[in-house]
Design a protein around this motif. Structure first.
Motif, short mmCIF file in Angstrom:
data_model
loop_
_atom_site.label_atom_id
_atom_site.label_comp_id
_atom_site.label_asym_id
_atom_site.label_seq_id
_atom_site.Cartn_x
_atom_site.Cartn_y
_atom_site.Cartn_z
N GLU A 232 0.84 -1.20 0.00
CA GLU A 232 0.00 0.00 0.00
C GLU A 232 0.87 1.25 0.00
N VAL A 233 0.58 2.18 -0.90
CA VAL A 233 1.31 3.44 -0.98
C VAL A 233 0.33 4.59 -1.12
N THR A 234 0.79 5.79 -0.82
CA THR A 234 -0.01 7.00 -0.92
C THR A 234 0.53 7.86 -2.05
N TYR A 235 -0.36 8.48 -2.81
CA TYR A 235 0.07 9.38 -3.88
C TYR A 235 -0.92 10.54 -3.98
N THR A 236 -0.52 11.59 -4.69
CA THR A 236 -1.37 12.74 -4.92
C THR A 236 -1.84 12.73 -6.37
N GLU B 33 -5.09 13.45 -1.88
CA GLU B 33 -4.24 12.35 -1.45
C GLU B 33 -5.03 11.05 -1.47
N LYS B 34 -4.47 10.05 -2.11
CA LYS B 34 -5.16 8.78 -2.25
C LYS B 34 -4.22 7.63 -1.92
N ASN B 35 -4.82 6.50 -1.57
CA ASN B 35 -4.07 5.29 -1.31
C ASN B 35 -4.33 4.28 -2.42
N ILE B 36 -3.33 3.47 -2.69
CA ILE B 36 -3.50 2.39 -3.66
C ILE B 36 -2.70 1.19 -3.19
N VAL B 37 -3.25 0.02 -3.39
CA VAL B 37 -2.54 -1.22 -3.08
C VAL B 37 -2.01 -1.78 -4.40
N LYS C 280 8.95 3.06 1.76
CA LYS C 280 7.93 3.79 2.53
C LYS C 280 8.49 4.30 3.86
N SER D 1 4.00 5.47 -6.46
CA SER D 1 5.10 5.92 -5.59
C SER D 1 6.32 6.42 -6.35
#
Length: 224
Positions: free
Chosen positions: A26-30, A36-40, A109, A132
């Protein structure tokens, strides 16, 4: 006894790699709206693809896959493009596959000194990239072509410009990629970095790039 320990260690490493593929990272990106959103990051398998029989006819049909395989189970790529890169760019630079990329992303991370770098030009990066990743276009690492962008890039990767040249004491560990095994952009980035003395042991290369990433059902994002 030593054999038992080594076998146990190997089993542990294999299980760890398997977990990364099935559970994901899981990482966070803009995104492009500055949200701001999360994606696995893990392999995406549409439900109707799970029933596809793993057979020579289905997987290696006349057009790579049998025409009866559902459309969303397939990927379409241009195959005759660019120059095929060797598996090793340099004896001192590790070549990564997808599991190693996932492991790098997971570790990065918690480590600001590890950067996943998309070496493609901005237009390619904005179309889609690996979650990421940051964008340092290969052309920006050419100090004679884009001197201001070159200095910005060096600051991003932890290189200090001194009166005597460059200080690599805080140089970051970089994992670079571009479009695929036929893409010369990440190799050019590494070539330019090495030419100024960047430590090769701090460079990693994802040779397969975006094309291999997509071919395995791994997700991409549209960055801001």
């Amino acid at each position: 006894m030593k054999k038992i320990i080594l076998t146990s260690l190997l089993t542990s490493l294999l299980l760890s790699a398997s977990d990364l593929q099935s559970i994901g990272v899981e990482v966070t990106y803009t995104d492009s709206n500055d949200d701001e959103k999360n994606i696995v990051i893990k392999r995406e398998t549409p439900d109707n693809c799970k029933s596809v029989k793993f057979s020579p006819k289905n997987i290696l049909g006349g057009n790579l896959v049998d025409e009866k395989v559902p459309q969303n189970c397939k990927k379409t790529f241009i195959t005759y493009l660019g120059k095929i890169s060797p598996i090793k760019f340099s004896p001192n630079i590790e070549t990564y596959g997808e599991v190693e990329v996932l492991d790098f992303i997971d570790k990065a991370k918690d480590d600001e000194n590890m950067l996943l770098v998309d070496s493609r030009t901005v237009d390619w990066f904005l179309e889609s990239t690996i979650p990421s990743a940051i964008n340092i276009p290969f052309i920006y690492l050419n100090k004679g072509q884009y001197p201001d962008d070159f200095l910005d890039a060096l600051e991003t990767i932890g290189v200090e410009v001194t009166k005597d040249g460059y200080d690599f004491a805080n140089a970051k560990e970089l994992l670079l990629f571009c479009n695929g095994v036929w893409c010369g952009q990440s190799p050019l980035s590494m070539k330019n970095l090495i030419s100024i003395g960047y430590p090769e042991e701090k460079l990693k290369w994802y040779r397969g790039g975006i094309q291999s990433w997509l071919s395995l059902g791994l997700p991409v994002i549209k960055p801001n």
